[in-house]
Design a protein around this motif. Structure first.
Motif, PDB file in Angstrom:
ATOM      1  N   ARG A   8       0.856  -1.175   0.000  1.00 21.98           N
ATOM      2  CA  ARG A   8       0.000   0.000   0.000  1.00 21.98           C
ATOM      3  C   ARG A   8       0.898   1.233   0.000  1.00 21.98           C
ATOM      4  O   ARG A   8       2.032   1.193   0.446  1.00 21.98           O
ATOM      5  CB  ARG A   8      -0.930   0.033   1.219  1.00 21.98           C
ATOM      6  CG  ARG A   8      -1.925  -1.106   1.252  1.00 21.98           C
ATOM      7  CD  ARG A   8      -2.963  -0.952   0.149  1.00 21.98           C
ATOM      8  NE  ARG A   8      -3.955  -1.999   0.172  1.00 21.98           N
ATOM      9  CZ  ARG A   8      -4.004  -3.013  -0.684  1.00 21.98           C
ATOM     10  NH1 ARG A   8      -3.083  -3.137  -1.610  1.00 21.98           N
ATOM     11  NH2 ARG A   8      -4.960  -3.902  -0.615  1.00 21.98           N
ATOM     12  N   ARG A   9       0.353   2.361  -0.455  1.00 17.90           N
ATOM     13  CA  ARG A   9       1.132   3.594  -0.574  1.00 17.90           C
ATOM     14  C   ARG A   9       0.729   4.568   0.527  1.00 17.90           C
ATOM     15  O   ARG A   9      -0.453   4.821   0.750  1.00 17.90           O
ATOM     16  CB  ARG A   9       0.873   4.222  -1.935  1.00 17.90           C
ATOM     17  CG  ARG A   9       1.792   5.367  -2.263  1.00 17.90           C
ATOM     18  CD  ARG A   9       1.591   5.874  -3.676  1.00 17.90           C
ATOM     19  NE  ARG A   9       1.809   4.867  -4.687  1.00 17.90           N
ATOM     20  CZ  ARG A   9       2.988   4.559  -5.220  1.00 17.90           C
ATOM     21  NH1 ARG A   9       4.063   5.192  -4.816  1.00 17.90           N
ATOM     22  NH2 ARG A   9       3.086   3.638  -6.143  1.00 17.90           N
ATOM     23  N   CYS A  10       1.720   5.123   1.204  1.00 19.46           N
ATOM     24  CA  CYS A  10       1.498   6.147   2.222  1.00 19.46           C
ATOM     25  C   CYS A  10       0.977   7.411   1.529  1.00 19.46           C
ATOM     26  O   CYS A  10       1.533   7.824   0.510  1.00 19.46           O
ATOM     27  CB  CYS A  10       2.799   6.436   2.960  1.00 19.46           C
ATOM     28  SG  CYS A  10       2.694   7.827   4.103  1.00 19.46           S
ATOM     29  N   ASP A  18       4.685  -2.634   2.858  1.00 23.43           N
ATOM     30  CA  ASP A  18       3.782  -3.702   3.273  1.00 23.43           C
ATOM     31  C   ASP A  18       2.709  -3.088   4.171  1.00 23.43           C
ATOM     32  O   ASP A  18       3.010  -2.289   5.058  1.00 23.43           O
ATOM     33  CB  ASP A  18       4.579  -4.765   4.036  1.00 23.43           C
ATOM     34  CG  ASP A  18       3.754  -5.999   4.364  1.00 23.43           C
ATOM     35  OD1 ASP A  18       2.515  -5.955   4.218  1.00 23.43           O
ATOM     36  OD2 ASP A  18       4.360  -6.998   4.769  1.00 23.43           O
ATOM     37  N   ARG A  19       1.466  -3.445   3.950  1.00 22.58           N
ATOM     38  CA  ARG A  19       0.376  -2.798   4.686  1.00 22.58           C
ATOM     39  C   ARG A  19       0.427  -3.061   6.182  1.00 22.58           C
ATOM     40  O   ARG A  19      -0.163  -2.323   6.964  1.00 22.58           O
ATOM     41  CB  ARG A  19      -0.976  -3.196   4.120  1.00 22.58           C
ATOM     42  CG  ARG A  19      -1.377  -4.612   4.411  1.00 22.58           C
ATOM     43  CD  ARG A  19      -2.762  -4.887   3.910  1.00 22.58           C
ATOM     44  NE  ARG A  19      -3.087  -6.284   4.147  1.00 22.58           N
ATOM     45  CZ  ARG A  19      -4.182  -6.851   3.765  1.00 22.58           C
ATOM     46  NH1 ARG A  19      -5.068  -6.160   3.104  1.00 22.58           N
ATOM     47  NH2 ARG A  19      -4.402  -8.114   4.018  1.00 22.58           N
ATOM     48  N   ARG A  20       1.128  -4.103   6.613  1.00 21.71           N
ATOM     49  CA  ARG A  20       1.246  -4.381   8.048  1.00 21.71           C
ATOM     50  C   ARG A  20       2.088  -3.332   8.764  1.00 21.71           C
ATOM     51  O   ARG A  20       2.023  -3.213   9.980  1.00 21.71           O
ATOM     52  CB  ARG A  20       1.839  -5.764   8.273  1.00 21.71           C
ATOM     53  CG  ARG A  20       0.906  -6.882   7.830  1.00 21.71           C
ATOM     54  CD  ARG A  20       1.561  -8.202   7.951  1.00 21.71           C
ATOM     55  NE  ARG A  20       2.614  -8.280   6.931  1.00 21.71           N
ATOM     56  CZ  ARG A  20       3.398  -9.311   6.720  1.00 21.71           C
ATOM     57  NH1 ARG A  20       3.287 -10.370   7.468  1.00 21.71           N
ATOM     58  NH2 ARG A  20       4.287  -9.295   5.759  1.00 21.71           N
ATOM     59  N   LEU A  22       1.898  -0.050   8.093  1.00 26.49           N
ATOM     60  CA  LEU A  22       1.240   1.244   7.936  1.00 26.49           C
ATOM     61  C   LEU A  22       0.014   1.349   8.835  1.00 26.49           C
ATOM     62  O   LEU A  22      -0.567   0.344   9.222  1.00 26.49           O
ATOM     63  CB  LEU A  22       0.801   1.434   6.476  1.00 26.49           C
ATOM     64  CG  LEU A  22       1.899   1.446   5.433  1.00 26.49           C
ATOM     65  CD1 LEU A  22       1.303   1.385   4.042  1.00 26.49           C
ATOM     66  CD2 LEU A  22       2.762   2.674   5.579  1.00 26.49           C
ATOM     67  N   ARG A  24      -3.877   2.349   9.088  1.00 29.00           N
ATOM     68  CA  ARG A  24      -5.007   2.368   8.155  1.00 29.00           C
ATOM     69  C   ARG A  24      -6.111   3.252   8.716  1.00 29.00           C
ATOM     70  O   ARG A  24      -6.553   3.071   9.857  1.00 29.00           O
ATOM     71  CB  ARG A  24      -5.525   0.945   7.955  1.00 29.00           C
ATOM     72  CG  ARG A  24      -6.658   0.856   6.970  1.00 29.00           C
ATOM     73  CD  ARG A  24      -7.038  -0.602   6.732  1.00 29.00           C
ATOM     74  NE  ARG A  24      -8.196  -0.668   5.867  1.00 29.00           N
ATOM     75  CZ  ARG A  24      -9.230  -1.458   6.062  1.00 29.00           C
ATOM     76  NH1 ARG A  24      -9.235  -2.292   7.086  1.00 29.00           N
ATOM     77  NH2 ARG A  24     -10.235  -1.459   5.238  1.00 29.00           N
ATOM     78  N   SER A  42     -10.233   3.375   2.227  1.00 24.22           N
ATOM     79  CA  SER A  42      -9.097   3.404   3.149  1.00 24.22           C
ATOM     80  C   SER A  42      -7.979   4.293   2.636  1.00 24.22           C
ATOM     81  O   SER A  42      -7.792   4.452   1.433  1.00 24.22           O
ATOM     82  CB  SER A  42      -8.528   1.999   3.337  1.00 24.22           C
ATOM     83  OG  SER A  42      -9.475   1.146   3.889  1.00 24.22           O
ATOM     84  N   TYR A  44      -3.727   4.966   3.837  1.00 18.33           N
ATOM     85  CA  TYR A  44      -2.643   4.410   4.655  1.00 18.33           C
ATOM     86  C   TYR A  44      -1.615   5.493   4.934  1.00 18.33           C
ATOM     87  O   TYR A  44      -1.369   6.362   4.103  1.00 18.33           O
ATOM     88  CB  TYR A  44      -1.984   3.228   3.936  1.00 18.33           C
ATOM     89  CG  TYR A  44      -2.897   2.038   3.837  1.00 18.33           C
ATOM     90  CD1 TYR A  44      -2.868   1.035   4.788  1.00 18.33           C
ATOM     91  CD2 TYR A  44      -3.821   1.924   2.806  1.00 18.33           C
ATOM     92  CE1 TYR A  44      -3.719  -0.054   4.717  1.00 18.33           C
ATOM     93  CE2 TYR A  44      -4.674   0.841   2.724  1.00 18.33           C
ATOM     94  CZ  TYR A  44      -4.612  -0.142   3.678  1.00 18.33           C
ATOM     95  OH  TYR A  44      -5.462  -1.217   3.608  1.00 18.33           O
ATOM     96  N   CYS A  46       2.315   6.177   6.977  1.00 16.37           N
ATOM     97  CA  CYS A  46       3.502   5.661   7.672  1.00 16.37           C
ATOM     98  C   CYS A  46       3.465   6.097   9.138  1.00 16.37           C
ATOM     99  O   CYS A  46       3.041   7.211   9.438  1.00 16.37           O
ATOM    100  CB  CYS A  46       4.778   6.238   7.068  1.00 16.37           C
ATOM    101  SG  CYS A  46       5.170   5.676   5.425  1.00 16.37           S
TER     102      CYS A  46
END
Length: 92
Positions: A8-10, A18-20, A22, A24, A42, A44, A46
């Motif tokens: 996913r992109r900040c 990796d979305r874990r 970040l 949400r 959603s 995301y 950092c």
């Protein structure tokens, strides 16, 4: 066989992660803006002070979610940031 990470992109720094790793933020159709759990649009972010400030200053979460983000959500994210930096400082 290992599973491929879901990237996913900040919204602030635009880095793919990796979305874990970040935070949400979700716009739910019933409950408004939530953190971490729920279904809906959603965005995301950092878990870095620079990204949180950039998102706040340029209203990146509002633009990504297409709604107003309450100050309580930004305050909660700031508290999470403070807690995570406090834990990492104690580890050193």
């Amino acid at each position: 066989m290992s599973a491929k990470p879901i990237l996913r992109r900040c919204v602030a720094c635009r880095q793919l992660l990796d979305r874990r790793h970040l935070w949400r933020v979700i716009r739910d159709h019933k409950d408004g803006v939530l953190l971490d759990l729920g279904m809906g649009r959603s965005a995301y972010l950092c878990p870095k002070e620079e990204c949180l400030e950039e998102a706040r200053r340029r209203k990146r979460l509002q633009k990504a979610l297409r709604c107003q983000v309450p100050d309580a959500v930004l305050t909660t994210l700031n508290e999470r940031l403070s807690a995570s930096t406090g834990v990492s400082a104690e580890a050193n």
